[in-house]
Design a protein around this motif. Sequence first.
Motif, PDB file in Angstrom:
ATOM      1  N   THR A 179     -24.841 -28.053  89.202  1.00  0.00           N
ATOM      2  CA  THR A 179     -25.073 -26.616  89.179  1.00  0.00           C
ATOM      3  C   THR A 179     -24.983 -26.115  87.744  1.00  0.00           C
ATOM      4  N   MET A 193     -25.211 -22.069  90.481  1.00  0.00           N
ATOM      5  CA  MET A 193     -26.536 -22.143  91.083  1.00  0.00           C
ATOM      6  C   MET A 193     -27.044 -23.583  91.036  1.00  0.00           C
ATOM      7  N   THR A 194     -27.602 -24.039  92.142  1.00  0.00           N
ATOM      8  CA  THR A 194     -28.082 -25.412  92.307  1.00  0.00           C
ATOM      9  C   THR A 194     -29.163 -25.754  91.296  1.00  0.00           C
ATOM     10  N   ARG A 226     -33.788 -24.525  87.909  1.00  0.00           N
ATOM     11  CA  ARG A 226     -33.227 -23.732  88.997  1.00  0.00           C
ATOM     12  C   ARG A 226     -34.381 -23.357  89.917  1.00  0.00           C
ATOM     13  N   ASP A 262     -33.141 -19.335  95.316  1.00  0.00           N
ATOM     14  CA  ASP A 262     -31.690 -19.479  95.525  1.00  0.00           C
ATOM     15  C   ASP A 262     -31.047 -18.228  94.944  1.00  0.00           C
ATOM     16  N   GLN A 279     -26.584 -22.486  97.484  1.00  0.00           N
ATOM     17  CA  GLN A 279     -27.825 -22.527  98.252  1.00  0.00           C
ATOM     18  C   GLN A 279     -28.704 -23.669  97.744  1.00  0.00           C
ATOM     19  N   THR A 280     -29.428 -24.294  98.667  1.00  0.00           N
ATOM     20  CA  THR A 280     -30.323 -25.398  98.310  1.00  0.00           C
ATOM     21  C   THR A 280     -31.716 -25.159  98.917  1.00  0.00           C
ATOM     22  N   ASN A 281     -32.200 -23.934  98.804  1.00  0.00           N
ATOM     23  CA  ASN A 281     -33.490 -23.562  99.387  1.00  0.00           C
ATOM     24  C   ASN A 281     -34.672 -24.318  98.795  1.00  0.00           C
TER      25      ASN A 281
END
Length: 176
Positions: free
Chosen positions: A66, A71-72, A135, A139, A144-146
């Motif tokens: 992250t 953030m992922t 990124r 997300d 979150q891993t959308n």
Amino acid sequence: MVSLKRFFLGMSLLMVALFAVACGSSTYTSTGSSGGTTPTTAPSNSVAFLKTAPVTVNGQSVTILTNAQGMTLYYFKLDTATTAACTAACTGNWPPILFTGSGSPTSATTLPGTLSVVTDANGQQVEYNGHPLYRYSQDTAPGQTNGEGVGGKWFVASSTLSIQSAPQVTPTSSGY
């Protein structure tokens, strides 16, 4: 009858737009502003800007990479260790992780792989094990891993992501 035709036309246009937004089929080289999210720039001081977090991805518990805000981070299968395939318009949805400091980027936790910086079309882009990092603009909250699996080409960057030292010929289906 006319409204049914309009419905199918509208749905067709929506599907084409969604496919284009996923930017998963080719290198993007258009010029101009992305009109979307700006690239994430790593701080130039010695404070770690990369972290790890445990999340569940596709039913598996995975330690992911992250940014400092949690953030992922993702990688793109079409990238190589020396060339980013997601550039220009693509970066509106997939902002690259850029490094503006001197030396090498750092992590708040010990990683089994290597963080580095490559100069590519996006600038000084941070890589993990030779994979340029991004990124996903969809997300909106940490964890979150959308973006996982978008277009069959975008995947969560896990701490165990395999080393990419040459252009990928046969990419794996995921980074873990």
